[in-house]
Design a protein around this motif. Structure first.
Motif, PDB file in Angstrom:
ATOM      1  N   PRO A   5      -1.810  -5.199   2.938  1.00 58.16           N
ATOM      2  CA  PRO A   5      -0.508  -5.356   2.300  1.00 58.16           C
ATOM      3  C   PRO A   5      -0.029  -4.043   1.681  1.00 58.16           C
ATOM      4  O   PRO A   5      -0.833  -3.273   1.130  1.00 58.16           O
ATOM      5  CB  PRO A   5      -0.770  -6.408   1.214  1.00 58.16           C
ATOM      6  CG  PRO A   5      -2.019  -7.100   1.642  1.00 58.16           C
ATOM      7  CD  PRO A   5      -2.834  -6.077   2.347  1.00 58.16           C
ATOM      8  N   PRO A   6       1.272  -3.736   1.749  1.00 55.29           N
ATOM      9  CA  PRO A   6       1.803  -2.519   1.126  1.00 55.29           C
ATOM     10  C   PRO A   6       1.495  -2.484  -0.366  1.00 55.29           C
ATOM     11  O   PRO A   6       1.576  -3.505  -1.065  1.00 55.29           O
ATOM     12  CB  PRO A   6       3.316  -2.630   1.372  1.00 55.29           C
ATOM     13  CG  PRO A   6       3.458  -3.538   2.546  1.00 55.29           C
ATOM     14  CD  PRO A   6       2.320  -4.513   2.434  1.00 55.29           C
ATOM     15  N   GLY A   7       1.123  -1.295  -0.847  1.00 57.69           N
ATOM     16  CA  GLY A   7       0.893  -1.111  -2.276  1.00 57.69           C
ATOM     17  C   GLY A   7      -0.502  -1.463  -2.745  1.00 57.69           C
ATOM     18  O   GLY A   7      -0.816  -1.272  -3.921  1.00 57.69           O
TER      19      GLY A   7
END
Length: 228
Positions: A8-10
């Motif tokens: 997932p991004p971040g």
């Protein structure tokens, strides 16, 4: 850690990955891990059950908005066993203006649990050099329910269902509709990681995961009723 994959991004972690020893894959687990409660309210109190009211937890939260003034919200929450549902203020009244303000809607899901060790678990996962270590890393990767597949360079394959699954004090399936808080519906705890479905080198020589129901009637614990 030397690993390649996607996540997932971040988040400094990978779900679909390979670290030179094993490779992993994921599909959604679709366990029932989110609930809605209807609550009886009196001011800043809620009915725990049997006509007994308890104080709500009240906090002020500030949301900083880029290019606009910050927004401060008054947030109220309560307790239903290990769950800490948050009131969705006036959501019922916006849908049905005839509903009195003495009733509210509260929401809780496993992603809202405090003190998650997910980042540590995902780091340990990428250091794994055996299915046992892989499974131990996933024990702390408890932010959502995923079917995680495993295959290593030694020719072993495996499977683990991750994420906590709440255990409720109501009939299985009742949580598909809003729970009545004043009737005492609550989360009593979570399935231990050791109780979650898993497999290692199954006799058929293969594993299939496609967002489907992954247990049969012999599995003793309730996971949910909605799969894809």
């Amino acid at each position: 850690v030397k690993a390649y994959g996607a996540g997932p991004p971040g988040i400094p972690a990978l779900f679909v990955a390979q670290n030179g020893f094993f490779g992993s894959s994921v599909t959604l687990g679709y366990c029932d891990v989110e609930d809605i409660w209807l609550e009886r309210l009196e001011g800043d109190t809620y009915e725990e059950g049997g006509g007994i009211f308890q104080p709500l937890s009240v906090t002020m939260e500030t949301i900083h908005v880029k290019g606009a003034p910050s927004v401060t919200l008054r947030c109220r929450s309560l307790r239903r066993g290990v769950a800490q549902p948050v009131l969705l203020e006036e959501s019922l009244q916006r849908l049905e203006p005839c509903v009195p303000n003495e009733y509210g809607v509260a929401y809780y899901g496993i992603s809202m649990r405090p003190k998650s060790k997910a980042l540590k678990g995902l780091r340990d996962l990428l250091l794994a050099r055996s299915f046992k270590e892989f499974d131990a890393g996933l024990a702390n990767a408890d932010v959502c329910n995923l079917n995680v597949g495993y295959a290593d360079v030694d020719g072993h394959i495996g499977y683990v269902l991750t994420g906590p699954v709440p255990q409720r004090n109501c009939k299985p399936g009742r949580e598909q509709l809003p729970l009545h808080g004043w009737e005492g519906h609550k989360w009593c705890g979570y399935l231990a990681h050791q109780q979650m479905p898993k497999a290692f080198d199954p006799p058929q020589g293969y594993l299939i995961s496609a967002n489907h129901k992954i247990v049969d009637s012999s599995y003793p614990h309730y996971l949910g009723q909605t799969w894809k």
